[in-house]
Write a protein that holds these residues in place. Structure first.
Motif, PDB file in Angstrom:
ATOM      1  N   GLU A  52       0.830  -1.214   0.000  1.00 28.73           N
ATOM      2  CA  GLU A  52       0.000   0.000   0.000  1.00 28.73           C
ATOM      3  C   GLU A  52       0.858   1.256   0.000  1.00 28.73           C
ATOM      4  OE1 GLU A  52      -2.741  -0.154   3.209  1.00 28.73           O
ATOM      5  OE2 GLU A  52      -3.800  -1.940   2.454  1.00 28.73           O
ATOM      6  N   ASP A  53       1.945   1.231   0.762  1.00 26.62           N
ATOM      7  CA  ASP A  53       2.825   2.403   0.847  1.00 26.62           C
ATOM      8  C   ASP A  53       4.273   1.924   0.868  1.00 26.62           C
ATOM      9  OD1 ASP A  53       4.496   4.496   2.169  1.00 26.62           O
ATOM     10  OD2 ASP A  53       2.599   5.580   2.228  1.00 26.62           O
ATOM     11  N   VAL A  54       5.023   2.239  -0.167  1.00 32.44           N
ATOM     12  CA  VAL A  54       6.393   1.741  -0.294  1.00 32.44           C
ATOM     13  C   VAL A  54       7.273   2.252   0.832  1.00 32.44           C
ATOM     14  CG1 VAL A  54       8.434   1.674  -1.766  1.00 32.44           C
ATOM     15  CG2 VAL A  54       6.162   1.543  -2.787  1.00 32.44           C
ATOM     16  N   ASP A  55       7.229   3.559   1.112  1.00 33.75           N
ATOM     17  CA  ASP A  55       8.100   4.147   2.141  1.00 33.75           C
ATOM     18  C   ASP A  55       7.836   3.547   3.518  1.00 33.75           C
ATOM     19  OD1 ASP A  55       9.315   5.766   0.282  1.00 33.75           O
ATOM     20  OD2 ASP A  55       7.918   7.440   0.589  1.00 33.75           O
ATOM     21  N   THR A  56       6.568   3.387   3.848  1.00 31.64           N
ATOM     22  CA  THR A  56       6.220   2.800   5.148  1.00 31.64           C
ATOM     23  C   THR A  56       6.694   1.349   5.228  1.00 31.64           C
ATOM     24  OG1 THR A  56       4.265   4.215   5.309  1.00 31.64           O
ATOM     25  CG2 THR A  56       4.330   2.264   6.725  1.00 31.64           C
ATOM     26  N   SER A  57       6.500   0.605   4.165  1.00 27.17           N
ATOM     27  CA  SER A  57       6.933  -0.799   4.137  1.00 27.17           C
ATOM     28  C   SER A  57       8.434  -0.912   4.315  1.00 27.17           C
ATOM     29  CB  SER A  57       6.498  -1.451   2.831  1.00 27.17           C
ATOM     30  OG  SER A  57       5.097  -1.487   2.715  1.00 27.17           O
ATOM     31  N   LEU A  58       9.189  -0.033   3.668  1.00 26.72           N
ATOM     32  CA  LEU A  58      10.652  -0.069   3.783  1.00 26.72           C
ATOM     33  C   LEU A  58      11.104   0.301   5.189  1.00 26.72           C
ATOM     34  CD1 LEU A  58      11.632   1.604   0.389  1.00 26.72           C
ATOM     35  CD2 LEU A  58      12.007  -0.779   1.025  1.00 26.72           C
ATOM     36  N   CYS A 101       6.027 -13.278   9.269  1.00 25.63           N
ATOM     37  CA  CYS A 101       5.460 -13.761   8.000  1.00 25.63           C
ATOM     38  C   CYS A 101       4.920 -12.607   7.162  1.00 25.63           C
ATOM     39  CB  CYS A 101       4.346 -14.782   8.269  1.00 25.63           C
ATOM     40  SG  CYS A 101       4.938 -16.369   8.884  1.00 25.63           S
ATOM     41  N   GLU A 102       4.295 -11.643   7.807  1.00 22.55           N
ATOM     42  CA  GLU A 102       3.798 -10.476   7.075  1.00 22.55           C
ATOM     43  C   GLU A 102       4.946  -9.693   6.463  1.00 22.55           C
ATOM     44  OE1 GLU A 102       1.470  -8.266   9.836  1.00 22.55           O
ATOM     45  OE2 GLU A 102      -0.187  -9.724   9.889  1.00 22.55           O
ATOM     46  N   ALA A 103       6.039  -9.547   7.220  1.00 21.19           N
ATOM     47  CA  ALA A 103       7.206  -8.830   6.708  1.00 21.19           C
ATOM     48  C   ALA A 103       7.853  -9.595   5.548  1.00 21.19           C
ATOM     49  CB  ALA A 103       8.222  -8.618   7.831  1.00 21.19           C
ATOM     50  N   LEU A 104       7.892 -10.910   5.639  1.00 12.88           N
ATOM     51  CA  LEU A 104       8.443 -11.721   4.544  1.00 12.88           C
ATOM     52  C   LEU A 104       7.614 -11.567   3.275  1.00 12.88           C
ATOM     53  CD1 LEU A 104       9.328 -14.952   6.563  1.00 12.88           C
ATOM     54  CD2 LEU A 104      10.966 -13.480   5.375  1.00 12.88           C
ATOM     55  N   ASN A 105       6.306 -11.489   3.438  1.00  9.42           N
ATOM     56  CA  ASN A 105       5.452 -11.253   2.267  1.00  9.42           C
ATOM     57  C   ASN A 105       5.657  -9.853   1.702  1.00  9.42           C
ATOM     58  OD1 ASN A 105       4.152 -13.749   1.817  1.00  9.42           O
ATOM     59  ND2 ASN A 105       2.738 -13.372   3.504  1.00  9.42           N
ATOM     60  N   ASP A 106       5.988  -8.891   2.576  1.00  7.47           N
ATOM     61  CA  ASP A 106       6.326  -7.552   2.082  1.00  7.47           C
ATOM     62  C   ASP A 106       7.637  -7.583   1.292  1.00  7.47           C
ATOM     63  OD1 ASP A 106       4.074  -6.252   2.952  1.00  7.47           O
ATOM     64  OD2 ASP A 106       4.973  -5.494   4.805  1.00  7.47           O
ATOM     65  N   VAL A 107       8.582  -8.395   1.746  1.00  8.09           N
ATOM     66  CA  VAL A 107       9.820  -8.580   0.977  1.00  8.09           C
ATOM     67  C   VAL A 107       9.504  -9.094  -0.424  1.00  8.09           C
ATOM     68  CG1 VAL A 107      11.935  -9.963   0.790  1.00  8.09           C
ATOM     69  CG2 VAL A 107      11.308  -8.959   2.978  1.00  8.09           C
ATOM     70  N   ARG A 126       6.675  -8.721  -2.068  1.00 11.79           N
ATOM     71  CA  ARG A 126       5.989  -7.668  -2.840  1.00 11.79           C
ATOM     72  C   ARG A 126       6.975  -6.606  -3.329  1.00 11.79           C
ATOM     73  NH1 ARG A 126       2.324  -8.608   1.597  1.00 11.79           N
ATOM     74  NH2 ARG A 126       0.370  -9.534   0.855  1.00 11.79           N
ATOM     75  N   LEU A 127       7.880  -6.223  -2.460  1.00 15.21           N
ATOM     76  CA  LEU A 127       8.874  -5.226  -2.846  1.00 15.21           C
ATOM     77  C   LEU A 127       9.812  -5.763  -3.920  1.00 15.21           C
ATOM     78  CD1 LEU A 127       9.666  -3.830   0.718  1.00 15.21           C
ATOM     79  CD2 LEU A 127       8.576  -2.560  -1.142  1.00 15.21           C
ATOM     80  N   SER A 128      10.152  -7.034  -3.827  1.00 16.74           N
ATOM     81  CA  SER A 128      11.016  -7.645  -4.853  1.00 16.74           C
ATOM     82  C   SER A 128      10.345  -7.643  -6.216  1.00 16.74           C
ATOM     83  CB  SER A 128      11.371  -9.088  -4.452  1.00 16.74           C
ATOM     84  OG  SER A 128      12.093  -9.120  -3.251  1.00 16.74           O
ATOM     85  N   ILE A 129       9.061  -7.876  -6.226  1.00 15.62           N
ATOM     86  CA  ILE A 129       8.320  -7.975  -7.484  1.00 15.62           C
ATOM     87  C   ILE A 129       7.996  -6.597  -8.065  1.00 15.62           C
ATOM     88  CG2 ILE A 129       6.142  -8.741  -8.525  1.00 15.62           C
ATOM     89  CD1 ILE A 129       6.175 -11.068  -6.473  1.00 15.62           C
ATOM     90  N   HIS A 160       8.929  -3.328  -6.567  1.00 17.94           N
ATOM     91  CA  HIS A 160       9.804  -2.177  -6.283  1.00 17.94           C
ATOM     92  C   HIS A 160      11.210  -2.661  -5.938  1.00 17.94           C
ATOM     93  CE1 HIS A 160       6.113   0.237  -6.073  1.00 17.94           C
ATOM     94  NE2 HIS A 160       5.621  -0.717  -5.292  1.00 17.94           N
ATOM     95  N   LYS A 161      11.800  -3.474  -6.777  1.00 19.66           N
ATOM     96  CA  LYS A 161      13.078  -4.089  -6.419  1.00 19.66           C
ATOM     97  C   LYS A 161      14.194  -3.049  -6.261  1.00 19.66           C
ATOM     98  CE  LYS A 161      14.594  -5.297 -11.109  1.00 19.66           C
ATOM     99  NZ  LYS A 161      15.032  -6.434 -11.963  1.00 19.66           N
ATOM    100  N   GLU A 162      14.142  -1.948  -7.020  1.00 15.27           N
ATOM    101  CA  GLU A 162      15.178  -0.926  -6.886  1.00 15.27           C
ATOM    102  C   GLU A 162      15.139  -0.269  -5.508  1.00 15.27           C
ATOM    103  OE1 GLU A 162      12.923  -0.959  -9.260  1.00 15.27           O
ATOM    104  OE2 GLU A 162      14.038  -1.502 -11.096  1.00 15.27           O
ATOM    105  N   ALA A 163      13.963  -0.156  -4.938  1.00  6.35           N
ATOM    106  CA  ALA A 163      13.819   0.520  -3.645  1.00  6.35           C
ATOM    107  C   ALA A 163      14.449  -0.276  -2.505  1.00  6.35           C
ATOM    108  CB  ALA A 163      12.340   0.761  -3.354  1.00  6.35           C
ATOM    109  N   MET A 164      14.609  -1.589  -2.674  1.00 11.06           N
ATOM    110  CA  MET A 164      15.118  -2.434  -1.589  1.00 11.06           C
ATOM    111  C   MET A 164      16.587  -2.798  -1.768  1.00 11.06           C
ATOM    112  SD  MET A 164      13.109  -5.711   0.079  1.00 11.06           S
ATOM    113  CE  MET A 164      13.475  -6.845  -1.273  1.00 11.06           C
ATOM    114  N   VAL A 165      17.208  -2.312  -2.833  1.00 13.11           N
ATOM    115  CA  VAL A 165      18.581  -2.719  -3.141  1.00 13.11           C
ATOM    116  C   VAL A 165      19.539  -2.389  -2.009  1.00 13.11           C
ATOM    117  CG1 VAL A 165      20.556  -2.211  -4.631  1.00 13.11           C
ATOM    118  CG2 VAL A 165      18.336  -2.652  -5.648  1.00 13.11           C
TER     119      VAL A 165
END
Length: 330
Positions: free
Chosen positions: A84-90, A106-112, A114-117, A119-124
């Motif tokens: 829902e919100d990239v900045d908050t998730s990061l 488990c929720e955080a792993l699912n966020d990983v 989602r971000l990989s799929i 917004h992968k650049e945001a998590m680099v």
């Protein structure tokens, strides 16, 4: 003697009365108390289910050993929605992954995932810390956390490909281990993650990572590493195999032919047959400096020149028998 007989006869009506009461369902109170006490003790020994029994990956009912697993939903990658919100998730990601609450993990792993799929650049920039915490989750005894971490690993391989090679050693060992464990649904998820790894990571970078695990002291890890190695080599192509050194690959495969587990031996046989085909089609010509012609060296002679006598014999036994079987079957 007659007095004793009279005493025995006087007891008969009372016994008959007891039998009559039993037949009418009137069990003595002492018996009912004993049965009731025994039943309550057995009931206290049974585990209490706080949630509805859930089916695990084997389609068997979870009897409550992992209470609360029904709260975790294993979502396939193609069905995941964006965060829902990239900045908050990061901002909350690392805290969630390191939480003591397994549901939050488990929720955080699912966020990983989602971000990989999405917004992968945001998590680099935080990928190293993320992978370290995923490895921690892979070691978690709770299977729900472990499987979700495995699914996150597969999504990371697909998203980041070669860029995680320097970070993947501990991740690789855990996936090899989980793919050989007894829980079927964990094994199947780990197998998928390993297939994703061999699909999305370049074989020239992956093979050096797999090679040390071919000599791991755990035979199951060796077996799974052998299978990954066997899958990766054909992806090198002819030029890649030439650069890596076909003689090195043959020596590696030959060493696995005598391994303890049949999976290792089967992977070695598959790899040797692939190498034989590639050698005979493209790599069996050796230029001669004094002549413009070329000398063809047979597969048998090549193996004998690169391997010890015993190893060469084992390799040729595998490849020749297989070839004879193909000829006879054609």
């Amino acid at each position: 003697m007659s007095e004793e007989a009279a005493t025995d006869l006087s007891a008969l009506p009372e016994a008959g009365k007891n039998n009559e009461n039993s037949s009418n369902g009137n069990v003595p109170a002492t018996v009912l108390e004993s049965v009731d006490k025994s039943y309550k003790e057995k009931e206290r020994e049974k585990p209490v289910l706080l949630v509805e029994p859930a089916l695990n990956g084997d389609n068997k009912v979870n009897t409550g050993v992992e209470i609360g697993n029904s709260e975790v939903e294993y979502i396939e990658s193609e069905n995941l929605n964006d965060v829902e919100d990239v900045d908050t998730s990061l901002k909350t990601l690392l805290t969630g992954l390191d939480s003591k609450d397994w549901v939050l993990v488990c929720e955080a792993l699912n966020d990983v995932r989602r971000l990989s799929i999405f917004h992968k650049e945001a998590m680099v920039d935080m990928l190293g810390n993320v992978i370290s915490l995923i490895v921690k989750s892979l070691k978690n005894p709770r299977s729900a956390v472990c499987k979700t971490a495995i699914m996150a690993s597969a999504d990371i391989f697909k998203a980041y490909c070669d860029s995680i090679v320097d970070l993947m050693d501990p991740l690789l060992v855990q996936l090899l281990l989980k793919s050989s464990q007894d829980k079927r649904f964990v094994c199947e998820a780990a197998e998928k993650a390993l297939i994703a790894m061999t699909t999305w990571v370049s074989p020239s970078l992956l093979l050096p990572k797999l090679q040390p695990n071919l000599k791991h002291r755990n035979p199951r890890i060796r077996a799974k590493a052998s299978m990954c190695f066997s899958r990766s080599v054909p992806r090198l192509g002819v030029e890649g195999i030439r650069a890596y050194g076909i003689e090195n690959l043959i020596q590696i495969a030959a060493s696995q032919l005598s391994d303890q587990l049949p999976e290792s031996r089967e992977a070695a046989r598959t790899l040797l047959l692939e190498l034989q085909t590639i050698y005979e089609k493209a790599l069996n010509v050796t230029p001669i400096e004094v002549s413009e012609e070329a000398e063809t060296i047979s597969w048998e002679h090549f193996c004998q020149s690169k391997l010890s006598p015993l190893s060469a014999q084992a390799v040729l036994r595998v490849t020749n028998l297989t070839r004879e079987g193909i000829v006879l079957g054609s």
